[in-house]
Scaffold this motif. Structure first.
Motif, mmCIF file in Angstrom:
data_model
loop_
_atom_site.group_PDB
_atom_site.id
_atom_site.type_symbol
_atom_site.label_atom_id
_atom_site.label_comp_id
_atom_site.label_asym_id
_atom_site.label_seq_id
_atom_site.Cartn_x
_atom_site.Cartn_y
_atom_site.Cartn_z
ATOM 1 N N ASP A 167 -30.353 -18.786 11.323
ATOM 2 C CA ASP A 167 -28.857 -17.870 11.387
ATOM 3 C C ASP A 167 -28.654 -17.471 12.949
ATOM 4 O O ASP A 167 -27.448 -17.453 13.306
ATOM 5 C CB ASP A 167 -28.902 -16.682 10.391
ATOM 6 C CG ASP A 167 -29.157 -17.374 9.001
ATOM 7 O OD1 ASP A 167 -27.897 -17.518 8.462
ATOM 8 O OD2 ASP A 167 -30.151 -17.250 8.251
ATOM 9 N N TYR A 168 -29.710 -17.377 13.667
ATOM 10 C CA TYR A 168 -29.569 -17.150 15.110
ATOM 11 C C TYR A 168 -30.864 -17.604 15.846
ATOM 12 O O TYR A 168 -31.942 -17.483 15.005
ATOM 13 C CB TYR A 168 -29.330 -15.529 15.415
ATOM 14 C CG TYR A 168 -28.209 -15.164 16.362
ATOM 15 C CD1 TYR A 168 -28.189 -15.588 17.560
ATOM 16 C CD2 TYR A 168 -27.093 -14.803 15.577
ATOM 17 C CE1 TYR A 168 -27.262 -15.380 18.413
ATOM 18 C CE2 TYR A 168 -25.945 -14.537 16.650
ATOM 19 C CZ TYR A 168 -26.175 -14.772 17.830
ATOM 20 O OH TYR A 168 -25.009 -14.610 18.553
ATOM 21 N N THR A 169 -31.013 -17.748 17.110
ATOM 22 C CA THR A 169 -32.046 -18.244 17.922
ATOM 23 C C THR A 169 -32.231 -17.383 19.139
ATOM 24 O O THR A 169 -31.133 -17.150 19.608
ATOM 25 C CB THR A 169 -31.870 -19.808 18.097
ATOM 26 O OG1 THR A 169 -32.262 -20.473 17.112
ATOM 27 C CG2 THR A 169 -33.287 -19.916 19.155
ATOM 28 N N ILE A 170 -33.378 -17.010 19.260
ATOM 29 C CA ILE A 170 -33.532 -16.218 20.661
ATOM 30 C C ILE A 170 -34.370 -17.082 21.603
ATOM 31 O O ILE A 170 -35.500 -17.828 21.042
ATOM 32 C CB ILE A 170 -34.442 -14.886 20.287
ATOM 33 C CG1 ILE A 170 -33.869 -13.868 19.316
ATOM 34 C CG2 ILE A 170 -34.735 -14.129 21.818
ATOM 35 C CD1 ILE A 170 -32.542 -13.484 19.631
ATOM 36 N N GLN A 194 -28.993 -16.343 21.655
ATOM 37 C CA GLN A 194 -29.134 -15.211 22.474
ATOM 38 C C GLN A 194 -30.265 -15.374 23.497
ATOM 39 O O GLN A 194 -31.278 -15.665 23.023
ATOM 40 C CB GLN A 194 -29.007 -13.932 21.785
ATOM 41 C CG GLN A 194 -29.109 -12.827 22.553
ATOM 42 C CD GLN A 194 -27.933 -12.565 23.532
ATOM 43 O OE1 GLN A 194 -27.821 -12.929 24.451
ATOM 44 N NE2 GLN A 194 -26.961 -11.703 22.980
ATOM 45 N N VAL A 195 -30.035 -15.117 24.574
ATOM 46 C CA VAL A 195 -31.320 -14.955 25.691
ATOM 47 C C VAL A 195 -31.563 -13.558 25.707
ATOM 48 O O VAL A 195 -30.819 -12.756 26.093
ATOM 49 C CB VAL A 195 -30.611 -15.527 27.075
ATOM 50 C CG1 VAL A 195 -31.768 -15.535 28.163
ATOM 51 C CG2 VAL A 195 -30.347 -17.039 26.796
ATOM 52 N N ILE A 196 -32.871 -13.352 25.471
ATOM 53 C CA ILE A 196 -33.480 -12.044 25.671
ATOM 54 C C ILE A 196 -34.794 -12.303 26.486
ATOM 55 O O ILE A 196 -35.604 -12.951 25.685
ATOM 56 C CB ILE A 196 -33.597 -11.068 24.428
ATOM 57 C CG1 ILE A 196 -32.449 -11.107 23.662
ATOM 58 C CG2 ILE A 196 -34.158 -10.093 24.820
ATOM 59 C CD1 ILE A 196 -32.622 -10.659 22.300
ATOM 60 N N PRO A 197 -34.985 -11.963 27.805
ATOM 61 C CA PRO A 197 -36.188 -12.329 28.459
ATOM 62 C C PRO A 197 -37.176 -11.261 28.031
ATOM 63 O O PRO A 197 -37.181 -10.414 26.936
ATOM 64 C CB PRO A 197 -35.936 -11.898 29.793
ATOM 65 C CG PRO A 197 -34.892 -10.965 29.708
ATOM 66 C CD PRO A 197 -33.922 -11.359 28.588
ATOM 67 N N THR A 198 -38.581 -11.619 28.221
ATOM 68 C CA THR A 198 -39.462 -10.445 28.063
ATOM 69 C C THR A 198 -39.341 -9.334 28.803
ATOM 70 O O THR A 198 -39.069 -9.341 30.019
ATOM 71 C CB THR A 198 -41.003 -11.181 28.592
ATOM 72 O OG1 THR A 198 -40.883 -11.571 29.887
ATOM 73 C CG2 THR A 198 -41.373 -12.244 27.803
#
Length: 406
Positions: A167-170, A194-198
């Motif tokens: 349903d969503y990919t990070i 959605q891009v979410i860095p460490t």
């Protein structure tokens, strides 16, 4: 209250779990999400850190379900763990009103996809990287071995299934997001990513919280001279980090700054690392090795005058976001890294966080150690705006809302 299963094949008693899983989950739990956390723990770390993790979870109402990680034999042990993972997740799905399963990387995603098919639960694929390609690039698997080649092909097929059905990919990086959206399967039918860095806990990695006295005491404990210039490295070295090239960089630095020493803060085998140093002609007076708990990393970083990490720039590393980058930037330390790893080089240039090496040669090292592109305030502000844990939690919360309203 929205109930969520979070599945990680990494342990919460591992440094990774403490720095890159629990801080997010604790932040999201405070927003009203009820987590049922499944993780796989190494026996020695579980014994050492169990109580600490239990307290971290219970403080915010996270129900933690630790399971024993099985290491041997290869492949069969993972299949055994996946079967146990499924049984636990299925039990939780039957006994709680689960709305979403959040899967960290590919092994966990096998279960997430199955929960979606069997129970209609929403599925979040937090991919962390091109896992199957990392196994090849890191020489953990060889495609010349028919068994590993078949496993690689299985996971590359599953990778597409995860991306198509999630349903969503990070993604950790814009580089990896662009790569995925360039694939023919998604060119005309883009998927939500959605891009979410460490991210970094800026409360912990805050140089203002470290006193001069603490730094003096640590230098004394490590036996590092007061006048020494410290080039620092933090974290595991293992498969991806290029120790010989980092030693060459240090040798170049020392030719310009004779008082320079190299301090490596790592839990990896110190004797094996020192042997490589000695082979490069360095002495035990040049290199200092230590290790510490995650909570003590900021104090060790505070000793660094500058820092370095070189990572093998393979295909799979398009998706890598080194945790240490945000931590180093948050502490206001000039950093040298290499080109071609995730968004690392772009972020260093954007936030004036240090130097980027485009080739592993002395000429480039000499240019890098000038740190012409370093601005401490800009680097620390970059850590705040790009790597801040609060921002990461907000992005995850928005993704959860987007999924749950579908």
């Amino acid at each position: 209250m929205t109930h969520i299963i979070y599945i990680s094949y990494d342990g919460m008693t591992d440094p990774l779990g403490q720095s890159q899983v629990l801080p997010y989950l604790r932040g999201l739990a405070k927003k009203g999400y009820k987590f049922h956390l499944i993780s796989f723990e190494k026996a020695d770390r579980y014994e050492q850190n169990r109580t600490f993790i239990e307290n971290m979870c219970s403080e915010v109402g996270i129900d933690w379900h630790p399971m024993t990680y099985t290491k041997k034999p290869p492949l069969l042990s993972t299949m055994y763990d996946v079967n146990r993972m499924w049984r636990k997740a299925k039990s939780l799905a039957k006994n709680h009103p689960i709305k979403l399963v959040h899967c960290r990387s590919y092994i966990a995603a096998l279960i997430g996809l199955r929960l979606k098919h069997n129970f209609g639960i929403k599925f979040l694929f937090d991919m962390r990287g091109f896992w199957a390609d990392e196994r090849i690039d890191g020489k953990i698997w060889s495609r010349s071995n028919p068994i590993f080649n078949k496993v690689y092909q299985f996971f590359k097929k599953k990778e597409l299934d995860f991306l198509k059905e999630a349903d969503y990919t990070i993604s950790l990086t814009e580089n990896a997001k662009d790569e995925i959206l360039s694939w023919k399967e998604f060119q005309t039918n883009p998927i939500p990513i959605q891009v979410i860095p460490t991210c970094v806990d800026l409360e912990l990695f805050n140089p203002e919280k470290i006193t001069t006295q603490e730094k003096i005491q640590l230098r004394k404990k490590l036996n590092v001279q007061d006048e020494a210039y410290i080039l620092g490295y933090v974290g595991s070295i293992g498969t991806w980090y290029m120790l010989p090239e980092m030693l060459d960089f240090f040798i170049t630095l020392k030719s310009k700054i004779p008082t320079a020493v190299f301090l490596l803060v790592t839990a990896d085998d110190h004797s094996a690392i020192m042997n490589q140093c000695l082979e490069k002609g360095l002495s035990k007076e040049d290199v200092f090795l230590t290790k510490c708990n995650h909570k003590d990393v900021p104090l060790h970083l505070a000793l660094f005058d500058s820092s370095v990490f070189f990572i093998r720039p393979t295909y799979s590393k398009k998706a890598s976001s080194p945790t240490k980058q945000g931590e180093i930037m948050a502490m206001g330390i000039p950093l040298t890294c290499n080109y071609g790893v995730g968004d690392t080089d772009l972020l260093i240039e954007k936030y004036k966080a240090g130097s980027v090496v485009h080739a592993f040669v002395k000429e480039n090292y000499l240019k890098a150690i000038n740190y012409e592109n370093f601005n401490r305030e800009s680097s620390m502000n970059g850590a705040q705006s790009y790597f801040g844990l609060k921002n990461g939690v907000e992005k995850y919360a928005q993704v959860y809302l987007d999924i749950l309203k579908k």
